[in-house]
Motif scaffolding. Structure first.
Motif, PDB file in Angstrom:
ATOM      1  N   SER A 203       0.925  -1.611  -0.076  1.00 37.02           N
ATOM      2  CA  SER A 203      -0.237   0.021  -0.384  1.00 37.02           C
ATOM      3  C   SER A 203       0.966   1.072   0.249  1.00 37.02           C
ATOM      4  O   SER A 203       1.933   1.541   0.741  1.00 37.02           O
ATOM      5  N   PHE A 204       0.917   2.848  -0.942  1.00 35.74           N
ATOM      6  CA  PHE A 204       0.967   3.376  -0.837  1.00 35.74           C
ATOM      7  C   PHE A 204       0.189   4.485  -0.492  1.00 35.74           C
ATOM      8  O   PHE A 204      -0.820   4.319  -0.811  1.00 35.74           O
ATOM      9  N   GLN A 205       0.081   4.832   0.896  1.00 33.62           N
ATOM     10  CA  GLN A 205      -0.450   5.784   1.380  1.00 33.62           C
ATOM     11  C   GLN A 205       0.179   7.708   1.130  1.00 33.62           C
ATOM     12  O   GLN A 205       1.685   7.279   1.431  1.00 33.62           O
ATOM     13  N   ILE A 206      -0.800   8.552   0.941  1.00 36.19           N
ATOM     14  CA  ILE A 206      -0.810  10.185   1.177  1.00 36.19           C
ATOM     15  C   ILE A 206      -0.709  10.820   1.700  1.00 36.19           C
ATOM     16  O   ILE A 206      -2.332  10.775   2.044  1.00 36.19           O
ATOM     17  N   CYS A 207      -0.510  11.647   2.818  1.00 37.05           N
ATOM     18  CA  CYS A 207      -1.014  13.059   2.977  1.00 37.05           C
ATOM     19  C   CYS A 207       0.282  13.333   3.435  1.00 37.05           C
ATOM     20  O   CYS A 207       1.244  13.464   3.248  1.00 37.05           O
ATOM     21  N   ASP A 208       0.573  15.391   3.849  1.00 32.24           N
ATOM     22  CA  ASP A 208       1.406  16.174   4.526  1.00 32.24           C
ATOM     23  C   ASP A 208       1.731  16.231   5.629  1.00 32.24           C
ATOM     24  O   ASP A 208       0.658  15.414   6.356  1.00 32.24           O
ATOM     25  N   PHE A 209       2.349  15.864   5.950  1.00 34.16           N
ATOM     26  CA  PHE A 209       3.336  16.331   7.464  1.00 34.16           C
ATOM     27  C   PHE A 209       3.106  18.099   7.929  1.00 34.16           C
ATOM     28  O   PHE A 209       3.972  18.559   7.399  1.00 34.16           O
ATOM     29  N   LEU A 210       2.305  18.145   9.055  1.00 33.37           N
ATOM     30  CA  LEU A 210       1.746  19.545   9.644  1.00 33.37           C
ATOM     31  C   LEU A 210       2.464  19.850  10.817  1.00 33.37           C
ATOM     32  O   LEU A 210       2.860  19.127  11.231  1.00 33.37           O
ATOM     33  N   THR A 211       2.819  21.364  10.656  1.00 28.66           N
ATOM     34  CA  THR A 211       3.449  21.837  11.257  1.00 28.66           C
ATOM     35  C   THR A 211       3.224  23.338  11.978  1.00 28.66           C
ATOM     36  O   THR A 211       3.048  24.155  11.076  1.00 28.66           O
ATOM     37  N   PRO A 212       2.738  24.084  13.444  1.00 24.08           N
ATOM     38  CA  PRO A 212       3.377  22.798  13.864  1.00 24.08           C
ATOM     39  C   PRO A 212       1.802  21.947  14.661  1.00 24.08           C
ATOM     40  O   PRO A 212       0.874  21.860  13.672  1.00 24.08           O
ATOM     41  N   LEU A 213       2.313  20.809  15.052  1.00 19.93           N
ATOM     42  CA  LEU A 213       1.395  19.425  15.230  1.00 19.93           C
ATOM     43  C   LEU A 213       0.515  19.452  16.445  1.00 19.93           C
ATOM     44  O   LEU A 213       0.595  20.974  17.335  1.00 19.93           O
ATOM     45  N   PRO A 214      -0.945  19.596  15.938  1.00 20.74           N
ATOM     46  CA  PRO A 214      -2.256  19.663  17.311  1.00 20.74           C
ATOM     47  C   PRO A 214      -1.400  19.554  18.635  1.00 20.74           C
ATOM     48  O   PRO A 214      -0.462  18.059  19.006  1.00 20.74           O
ATOM     49  N   ALA A 215      -2.385  19.257  19.017  1.00 20.42           N
ATOM     50  CA  ALA A 215      -2.100  18.556  20.232  1.00 20.42           C
ATOM     51  C   ALA A 215      -2.313  17.457  20.349  1.00 20.42           C
ATOM     52  O   ALA A 215      -2.119  16.608  21.094  1.00 20.42           O
ATOM     53  N   ASP A 216      -3.183  16.706  19.979  1.00 24.27           N
ATOM     54  CA  ASP A 216      -3.554  15.657  19.483  1.00 24.27           C
ATOM     55  C   ASP A 216      -2.937  15.186  18.205  1.00 24.27           C
ATOM     56  O   ASP A 216      -2.439  15.383  16.898  1.00 24.27           O
ATOM     57  N   VAL A 217      -1.688  14.887  18.665  1.00 25.30           N
ATOM     58  CA  VAL A 217      -0.164  14.924  17.184  1.00 25.30           C
ATOM     59  C   VAL A 217      -0.975  13.378  16.406  1.00 25.30           C
ATOM     60  O   VAL A 217      -0.827  13.392  15.424  1.00 25.30           O
ATOM     61  N   LEU A 218      -2.231  12.159  16.571  1.00 27.44           N
ATOM     62  CA  LEU A 218      -3.126  11.615  15.551  1.00 27.44           C
ATOM     63  C   LEU A 218      -3.696  12.454  14.071  1.00 27.44           C
ATOM     64  O   LEU A 218      -3.823  12.371  13.012  1.00 27.44           O
ATOM     65  N   LEU A 219      -4.137  13.916  14.475  1.00 27.50           N
ATOM     66  CA  LEU A 219      -4.588  14.014  13.702  1.00 27.50           C
ATOM     67  C   LEU A 219      -3.690  15.735  13.041  1.00 27.50           C
ATOM     68  O   LEU A 219      -4.054  16.858  12.697  1.00 27.50           O
ATOM     69  N   GLY A 220      -2.226  15.812  13.214  1.00 25.67           N
ATOM     70  CA  GLY A 220      -1.259  16.180  11.886  1.00 25.67           C
ATOM     71  C   GLY A 220      -1.332  16.128  10.567  1.00 25.67           C
ATOM     72  O   GLY A 220      -0.284  16.654  10.543  1.00 25.67           O
ATOM     73  N   ARG A 221      -2.149  15.073  10.222  1.00 25.33           N
ATOM     74  CA  ARG A 221      -2.194  14.485   9.415  1.00 25.33           C
ATOM     75  C   ARG A 221      -3.005  15.781   7.762  1.00 25.33           C
ATOM     76  O   ARG A 221      -3.694  16.044   8.591  1.00 25.33           O
ATOM     77  N   GLY A 222      -2.120  16.095   7.364  1.00 26.76           N
ATOM     78  CA  GLY A 222      -3.000  17.287   6.227  1.00 26.76           C
ATOM     79  C   GLY A 222      -3.570  16.936   4.936  1.00 26.76           C
ATOM     80  O   GLY A 222      -2.579  16.086   4.464  1.00 26.76           O
ATOM     81  N   MET A 223      -3.683  18.095   3.742  1.00 26.87           N
ATOM     82  CA  MET A 223      -4.214  18.138   2.514  1.00 26.87           C
ATOM     83  C   MET A 223      -2.681  17.844   1.707  1.00 26.87           C
ATOM     84  O   MET A 223      -1.730  19.060   2.331  1.00 26.87           O
ATOM     85  N   MET A 224      -2.223  17.229   1.154  1.00 23.37           N
ATOM     86  CA  MET A 224      -0.651  17.538  -0.163  1.00 23.37           C
ATOM     87  C   MET A 224      -1.152  18.673   0.050  1.00 23.37           C
ATOM     88  O   MET A 224      -1.367  19.937  -0.856  1.00 23.37           O
TER      89      MET A 224
END
Length: 279
Positions: A203-224
């Protein structure tokens, strides 16, 4: 369903449109011309596996993955037995859905434990039981290494190399790996490990890595395009390794989840074409 050739390998991971049921997500894919969907077990369970399978088949879609199995690190006998039983159910569900793979998030440290080596060994022990079961049912297990910040609570596999060390003990058709840009982009060894993975990439999964990360780091995945990842080199590397499957967009993000899902899909398609496919 008419599909733009540029979108022929695009898949919507259901979690990206958190508010949508299986039926709504399938319908959204059809309207947007997205030919594949990554399903999650919880919303599938709400309508039952047979109904979900019919929805996907009748819509002419394919299931790029089923999320998720795993959480195999319990230290007690009862916990290990329960995890194995749940994963066998997940394998059966993946088979019924004709999913390309069952994604495994292997689990973190048990409460109060600091025994990281022991937790990793228990993952290996569980795979030895689950891989043959999956193989008999035509299901490929896909080990997903997670970013090291999740090591304690979600996944004691933190690099693609670690995932391959486990996967290579089994036939490639039984156990592969997930290359998720959010989790591997930072790793200076990822390029060598992608080559090593070859056709074990399930599997190849994509999304972006955001900073600053939110308090719940599980939700730090962003739109490309909203973060720091350079997608085309990773896409090229995965393709050069022999991966021909779907490219699945999986985003955990409160703002994305609050946005109209049809708008999310429109943005996802535009960013995929402009930022992932473009060299």
């Amino acid at each position: 369903m008419t599909v733009d050739p540029r979108l022929a390998r695009l898949s919507l991971n259901q979690r990206t449109t958190q508010r949508w049921s299986v039926a709504q997500a399938v319908d959204g894919c059809v309207r947007a011309g997205i030919p594949a969907i990554g399903l999650w077990r919880e919303p599938v369970a709400e309508i039952g596996v047979p109904a979900a399978a019919r929805l996907v088949t009748d819509a002419g879609l394919r299931v790029s993955s089923l999320c998720r199995g795993g959480f195999l690190t319990a230290a007690d006998d009862a916990g290990r037995a329960a995890a194995l039983a749940d994963n066998r159910r997940a394998i059966d569900e993946a088979a019924a859905l004709s999913a390309a793979c069952l994604v495994l998030v292997v689990g973190g440290l048990p409460p109060g434990s600091r025994d990281l080596r022991g937790a990793r060994q228990r993952v290996a022990d569980a795979l030895a039981e689950l891989a043959p079961y999956a193989g008999e049912r035509g299901v490929r297990l896909a080990l997903e290494p997670l970013h090291p910040m999740y090591c304690a609570d979600r996944a004691v596999l933190s690099t693609l190399g670690q995932a391959l060390d486990l996967a290579e003990a089994f036939p490639a058709e039984q156990v592969g790996v997930v290359v998720d840009t959010f989790h591997v982009w930072w790793d200076p060894d990822v390029w060598r490990q992608i080559v090593r993975a070859g056709t074990r990439i399930a599997s190849f999964q994509i999304c972006d890595f955001l900073t600053p990360l939110p308090a719940d780091v599980l939700l730090g995945r962003g739109m490309m395009g909203d973060g720091h990842i350079d997608f085309p080199p990773l896409r090229r590397a995965v393709q050069a390794a022999g991966y021909t499957g779907d490219v699945e967009v999986e985003i955990f993000n409160a703002e994305v989840w609050a946005t109209d899902p049809d708008r999310v899909l429109a943005t996802m398609i535009a960013r995929y074409v402009d930022l992932v496919l473009t060299d």
